[in-house]
Scaffold this active site. Structure first.
Site, short mmCIF file in Angstrom:
data_model
loop_
_atom_site.label_atom_id
_atom_site.label_comp_id
_atom_site.label_asym_id
_atom_site.label_seq_id
_atom_site.Cartn_x
_atom_site.Cartn_y
_atom_site.Cartn_z
N CYS A 141 0.83 -1.21 0.00
CA CYS A 141 0.00 0.00 0.00
C CYS A 141 0.87 1.26 0.00
O CYS A 141 1.46 1.59 -1.02
CB CYS A 141 -0.97 -0.04 1.18
SG CYS A 141 -2.37 1.09 0.99
N HIS B 29 -3.72 -5.21 0.74
CA HIS B 29 -3.14 -5.69 2.00
C HIS B 29 -3.20 -7.22 2.09
O HIS B 29 -4.25 -7.80 2.37
CB HIS B 29 -3.89 -5.08 3.20
CG HIS B 29 -3.63 -3.63 3.39
ND1 HIS B 29 -2.57 -3.14 4.13
CD2 HIS B 29 -4.27 -2.54 2.90
CE1 HIS B 29 -2.58 -1.82 4.11
NE2 HIS B 29 -3.59 -1.42 3.37
N GLU C 22 -1.78 -9.01 4.35
CA GLU C 22 -1.62 -9.46 5.73
C GLU C 22 -2.94 -9.65 6.47
O GLU C 22 -2.98 -10.33 7.51
CB GLU C 22 -0.73 -8.49 6.51
CG GLU C 22 -1.35 -7.13 6.83
CD GLU C 22 -1.21 -6.11 5.71
OE1 GLU C 22 -1.35 -4.91 6.01
OE2 GLU C 22 -0.97 -6.50 4.56
#
Length: 382
Positions: A81, A169, A171
């Site tokens: 990002c 993202h 994660e």
């Protein structure tokens, strides 16, 4: 811990999640401030670097920017990002404010199946976006790897330098196969093995504790909670009877907790356990007090008073052990608009008075809470 991934924190609320996901791949990860000098990072000999997201714009006047020299360290790098936008800022691309903020689920279409990040993954993936800015020009020598509904540059790669950028993202759980993307980065691209396990950590920690403590005695305040219990079991494995645990009954424990702690640690693990029943003192001081913060302060002051007296009865000791965890010691990056900066403002590491002259032993200092639980299982705790 010979292999590790360094994550640079640019104020993202997900920075700790990134580090935890890497550790779930059995690779050790360290979080450092965004402005850590490249020379300091190089000393750690990282196998790879991850640039976290963040609430800022890379083109803003007060944007958190890294040491430019990190791009010359010669190790693989993954920008997430805000991190991918840093590639554009430093390596010849362009970032502009998007026409609308992209937040929520999206569909990623992989264009370059040879890209190591997406090895053994399907042509299309569900991903999670959270950004207001977007890449409008690729950094020099980067190629497009994947696109999304709102971005022609959702994933990019510099093949020669092994730099990778993701606008989404990986994660978070909302990117269901994001952990596989991170695993491809740390194993396939950075070449890391799977050496970060709690079994290996026990061996390493035992050696570290013995080297630090020598033949000196250690005192640990045992609460019966996860952190202090695991710390006690690990210290006892390392130094045996050099450890004395002090358990204070403040009258506010769960049902039968005092009995269970004495049973598990005293009679099962055979740890030296000094039981201090101060319940009458605590309850007397709390009588009639209804304001929660006032209660907390009374409990805190009373505990220190009781614990101080108990350490004197325990005999001379050089070290005090604490169950400090990694989230307690990470320096939050206070960037405007970052909710993560406030998460641990209440936590006071090392809250005992200076008159208690101990050196600290913190055997869990580099662990996340879920890792502490796994360590407890490894050590045989119920």
């Amino acid at each position: 811990m010979t292999e590790q991934i360094v994550s640079l924190d640019f104020g993202s609320q997900y920075t700790q999640v990134i580090a935890r996901r890497v550790r779930e791949c059995n690779v050790y990860s360290t979080i450092l401030r965004y402005d850590t000098p490249a020379a300091e990072i190089a000393k750690l000999k990282p196998s790879g670097i991850i640039l976290s997201g963040g609430p800022s714009s890379v083109y803003a006047k007060d944007a958190p920017l890294p040491d430019r020299a990190i791009f010359k360290l010669g190790v693989p790098m993954l920008g997430i990002c805000f991190g991918v936008q840093l590639f554009a800022q430093f390596l010849g691309g362009r970032v502009e404010k998007g026409q609308k903020r992209e937040y929520g689920k999206g569909t990623l279409t992989v264009k370059q199946r040879r890209c190591g990040l997406f090895r053994n993954l399907p042509h299309q993936l569900q991903v999670w976006n959270s950004h207001g800015d977007k890449l409008t020009r690729l950094p020099k020598d980067f190629v497009v790897v994947a696109t999304s509904d709102n971005s022609a540059y959702a994933a990019i790669e510099h093949p020669r330098k092994r730099f990778f950028g993701l606008q989404f993202h990986p994660e978070v759980v909302h990117t269901p196969r994001g952990k596989e993307i991170l695993a491809n980065f740390v194993h396939g691209i950075c070449g890391c093995g799977k050496d970060w396990t709690m079994r290996n950590y026990v061996e390493q920690a035992v050696g570290t504790i013995r080297a630090q403590v020598g033949k000196e005695r250690v005192i640990l305040g045992l609460s019966g909670g996860v952190d202090s219990s695991v710390a006690a079991a690990l210290l006892h494995k390392a130094i045996g009877d050099q450890l004395t645990c002090i358990f204070v009954n403040n009258g506010l424990l769960r049902a039968r907790e005092a009995e269970v702690v004495q049973e598990v640690f005293g009679r099962h693990f055979h740890i030296k356990l000094q039981y201090e029943d101060a319940s009458a003192l605590f309850l007397k001081r709390l009588k009639g007090v209804t304001e929660p913060e006032k209660k907390r302060k009374i409990i805190g002051r009373s505990f220190i008073e009781v614990f101080d007296a108990a350490t004197k009865r325990a005999g001379k000791a050089k070290f005090l052990a604490q169950g400090t965890l990694y989230p307690d010691v990470i320096e939050s990056v206070p960037i405007a608009g970052n909710p993560a900066a406030l998460i641990k403002s209440h936590h006071n590491v090392g809250g005992l008075p200076k008159k208690m002259k101990f050196q600290l032993v913190e055997p869990l200092r580099c662990l996340f809470k879920d890792e502490v639980r796994l360590l407890g299982l490894e050590l045989g705790l119920p």
